[in-house]
Design an enzyme around this catalytic site. Sequence first.
Site, PDB file in Angstrom:
ATOM      1  N   GLY A 167       0.446  -0.977  -0.174  1.00 47.07           N
ATOM      2  CA  GLY A 167       0.142   0.267   0.006  1.00 47.07           C
ATOM      3  C   GLY A 167       0.836   1.584  -0.177  1.00 47.07           C
ATOM      4  NE  ARG A 189      -6.258  -7.078   1.685  1.00 49.38           N
ATOM      5  CZ  ARG A 189      -7.102  -6.077   2.104  1.00 49.38           C
ATOM      6  NH1 ARG A 189      -7.587  -7.172   3.407  1.00 49.38           N
ATOM      7  NH2 ARG A 189      -7.108  -4.944   2.054  1.00 49.38           N
ATOM      8  NE  ARG A 245      -0.331  -2.035  14.796  1.00 51.03           N
ATOM      9  CZ  ARG A 245       0.480  -0.607  14.230  1.00 51.03           C
ATOM     10  NH1 ARG A 245       1.099  -0.474  13.900  1.00 51.03           N
ATOM     11  NH2 ARG A 245      -0.572   0.451  14.373  1.00 51.03           N
ATOM     12  CD  GLU A 274       4.601  -2.660  19.484  1.00 48.39           C
ATOM     13  OE1 GLU A 274       4.391  -1.769  19.579  1.00 48.39           O
ATOM     14  OE2 GLU A 274       5.232  -2.882  18.355  1.00 48.39           O
ATOM     15  CG  HIS A 292       5.493   0.573  17.773  1.00 50.50           C
ATOM     16  ND1 HIS A 292       4.466   0.235  17.357  1.00 50.50           N
ATOM     17  CD2 HIS A 292       5.562   1.491  16.617  1.00 50.50           C
ATOM     18  CE1 HIS A 292       3.373   0.040  16.692  1.00 50.50           C
ATOM     19  NE2 HIS A 292       3.957   1.121  16.101  1.00 50.50           N
TER      20      HIS A 292
HETATM   21  P1  NAP Z   1      -2.349   0.779   3.882  1.00 46.68           P
HETATM   22  O1  NAP Z   1      -1.734   1.340   2.541  1.00 46.68           O
HETATM   23  O2  NAP Z   1      -3.817   0.212   3.323  1.00 46.68           O
HETATM   24  O3  NAP Z   1      -1.637  -0.650   2.656  1.00 46.68           O
HETATM   25  C1  NAP Z   1      -1.992  -2.151   3.352  1.00 46.68           C
HETATM   26  C2  NAP Z   1      -1.187  -2.919   2.237  1.00 46.68           C
HETATM   27  O4  NAP Z   1      -1.317  -4.451   3.060  1.00 46.68           O
HETATM   28  C3  NAP Z   1      -1.873  -3.527   1.033  1.00 46.68           C
HETATM   29  O5  NAP Z   1      -1.528  -3.326   0.308  1.00 46.68           O
HETATM   30  C4  NAP Z   1      -3.204  -4.775   1.133  1.00 46.68           C
HETATM   31  O6  NAP Z   1      -3.095  -5.687   0.654  1.00 46.68           O
HETATM   32  C5  NAP Z   1      -2.373  -4.997   2.548  1.00 46.68           C
HETATM   33  N1  NAP Z   1      -2.812  -5.951   3.183  1.00 46.68           N
HETATM   34  C6  NAP Z   1      -3.989  -5.903   4.399  1.00 46.68           C
HETATM   35  N2  NAP Z   1      -4.411  -7.160   4.298  1.00 46.68           N
HETATM   36  C7  NAP Z   1      -3.667  -8.586   3.690  1.00 46.68           C
HETATM   37  C8  NAP Z   1      -3.232  -9.374   3.706  1.00 46.68           C
HETATM   38  N3  NAP Z   1      -4.046 -10.116   4.393  1.00 46.68           N
HETATM   39  N4  NAP Z   1      -2.211 -10.240   2.834  1.00 46.68           N
HETATM   40  C9  NAP Z   1      -1.183  -9.362   2.087  1.00 46.68           C
HETATM   41  N5  NAP Z   1      -1.644  -8.297   1.975  1.00 46.68           N
HETATM   42  C10 NAP Z   1      -2.504  -6.775   3.604  1.00 46.68           C
HETATM   43  O7  NAP Z   1      -1.527   1.192   4.629  1.00 46.68           O
HETATM   44  P2  NAP Z   1      -0.188   1.826   4.578  1.00 46.68           P
HETATM   45  O8  NAP Z   1      -0.474   2.956   5.405  1.00 46.68           O
HETATM   46  O9  NAP Z   1       0.989   1.713   3.467  1.00 46.68           O
HETATM   47  O10 NAP Z   1       0.028   1.012   6.559  1.00 46.68           O
HETATM   48  C11 NAP Z   1       0.392  -0.230   6.678  1.00 46.68           C
HETATM   49  C12 NAP Z   1       0.747  -0.839   7.905  1.00 46.68           C
HETATM   50  O11 NAP Z   1       1.886  -0.401   8.616  1.00 46.68           O
HETATM   51  C13 NAP Z   1      -0.697   0.197   9.010  1.00 46.68           C
HETATM   52  O12 NAP Z   1      -1.856  -0.206   8.944  1.00 46.68           O
HETATM   53  C14 NAP Z   1       0.518  -0.116  10.522  1.00 46.68           C
HETATM   54  O13 NAP Z   1      -0.194  -1.180  10.660  1.00 46.68           O
HETATM   55  C15 NAP Z   1       1.860  -0.291   9.987  1.00 46.68           C
HETATM   56  N6  NAP Z   1       2.698   1.155  10.385  1.00 46.68           N
HETATM   57  C16 NAP Z   1       2.973   0.719  11.699  1.00 46.68           C
HETATM   58  C17 NAP Z   1       4.462   1.919  11.725  1.00 46.68           C
HETATM   59  C18 NAP Z   1       5.393   1.600  12.332  1.00 46.68           C
HETATM   60  O14 NAP Z   1       5.536   2.930  13.552  1.00 46.68           O
HETATM   61  N7  NAP Z   1       6.110   0.612  12.592  1.00 46.68           N
HETATM   62  C19 NAP Z   1       3.685   3.171  10.855  1.00 46.68           C
HETATM   63  C20 NAP Z   1       2.803   2.959   9.984  1.00 46.68           C
HETATM   64  C21 NAP Z   1       1.963   2.571   9.750  1.00 46.68           C
HETATM   65  P3  NAP Z   1      -4.641  -4.646  -0.525  1.00 46.68           P
HETATM   66  O15 NAP Z   1      -4.044  -3.494  -1.630  1.00 46.68           O
HETATM   67  O16 NAP Z   1      -4.853  -5.714  -1.580  1.00 46.68           O
HETATM   68  O17 NAP Z   1      -5.583  -4.553   0.144  1.00 46.68           O
END
Ligand code: NAP
Length: 330
Positions: A167, A189, A245, A274, A292
Site C-alpha cells: 500500500g 491481496r 505490527r 508491546e 516501535h
Molecule cells: P495501506 O496503504 O492500507 O496498505 C496495506 C497493504 O497491506 C495493502 O497493500 C494491502 O493489500 C496489504 N494487506 C492487507 N491485508 C493483507 C493480507 N491479509 N495479506 C497480504 N497483504 C495484505 O496501509 P499503509 O498506510 O501502507 O500502512 C500499513 C501498516 O503499517 C499500518 O496499518 C500499520 O499497521 C503499519 N505501520 C507501522 C508503523 C510503525 O511505527 N512501525 C507506522 C505506520 C504504519 P491490498 O492492497 O491488496 O489490499
Amino acid sequence: MTGSAPSGKSCVRMTDRSKLLVVGALTQRMETRLTEMFEVCTPSAEDRDAFLVAEGAGISHAILVGHALLDGAFMDQMPNLKIISNFGVGYDSIDVEAAIARGVLVTHTPNVLNDEVANTAIMLMLAAARNFVQDEAYLRSGKWETEGSAPLSRSVAGMTAGIVGFGRIGQAIAEKLTVFGTNTVYHARSDKGVGYKYYADLTEMAQVSDILIVITPGGPETRHLINAEIMAALGPQGILVNVARGTCVDEQALIRALQDGTLGSAALDVFEKEPHVPDELIALGNVTLLPHVGSATVETRQAMGDLAVDNLLQFQADGTAVTPVPECQR
Ligand code: NAP
C-alpha cells in the site's frame, strides 16, 4: 480554565463545547488546538472506566493516541459518541465494525508518515545486512583493538527484497529501495499492476527472497501471516524486517527459527505484546530491535497530530472528516 471533575479525572471545562475524550497523551500542540474547540477530558488509564460511568453520556468525540483497545463495550459507555480520531495510520486496536454499527466515524492519519516509516524499514534492513548494531558493540567492547577487524557483513545490492503489503508505505519502501540495487518484488491481496513482480503466493515469494519487509495492517486477517513456513522459505541467510505490527509475525516461531538457524536474522520495530519484548529475542545476536519508533520523529509526529486534530475540527464544523478509514467511506 480547568474545572473540577471526579477524582483523578481532568476536563478543561468550557460551557457549550462538545466533550472530547482523550485516550493516551496529547502533544502540547494538539492540546492547544483541541482546547480552542472542545472541552478536553484526559482521565488517566486507571480512572477511565470510573470517568466514563460518570461522564460517558456527555462524550461526543474521542481521540486515540497509542494502542489502547477501543471495542464495542468501550464505545457503549459513550452512547452519544460520533467520531474516533486515531493518531496513526494503523487502527487495528479500534473495532471499526462496532463503531460503524453505533454510527461512529473512525479516522486515521495516512500518507503523512509514509517516508518516515519507509526510512525505518530501510534502516532496519541495512542494519541487519551490514551487522550495524553488532559492529558498533564490537568497537565499544574494545575488540577492534584486541581482536582486529569485525567480521564481514552482507551487501544488499543484488538481493531480492520481498515487500509484504504494497500500500502507501510498502510502495514508498519500494521506491527507496531502487537506490540500493535490490530486485524488489511484492505480495498483497491484489496485483497493483505496477512495475514490480507480484506474488499472489507469499510462500513462493519468501522462497525467492533474501529479505522480507512486512508492512501490512495488523488485526485478525494478518495475524501470524509470517509463520514458521514463511521463515523456513526465507531461509538460513534470510533477513526478516517487520515494521507492520507485532501480531503479523508468529513471535514464538520467530524465536525458534532464529535460535536454530532456520532464519538468518530479523530486524523488528514492533512486537506482539508491546512494550514487552521476549527475553529470548533480547538475548539473540542475530536480531536488531527498535521500540516501535517507525514514525517517531518530531516532524512526522507533528504532521500526524495535525491531521488527527484536523479530522476532529472538520467533523465539528461540517460533519465530514479529512481522512476517514476506508470502511467508513463505503
Ligand atoms: P495501506 O496503504 O492500507 O496498505 C496495506 C497493504 O497491506 C495493502 O497493500 C494491502 O493489500 C496489504 N494487506 C492487507 N491485508 C493483507 C493480507 N491479509 N495479506 C497480504 N497483504 C495484505 O496501509 P499503509 O498506510 O501502507 O500502512 C500499513 C501498516 O503499517 C499500518 O496499518 C500499520 O499497521 C503499519 N505501520 C507501522 C508503523 C510503525 O511505527 N512501525 C507506522 C505506520 C504504519 P491490498 O492492497 O491488496 O489490499
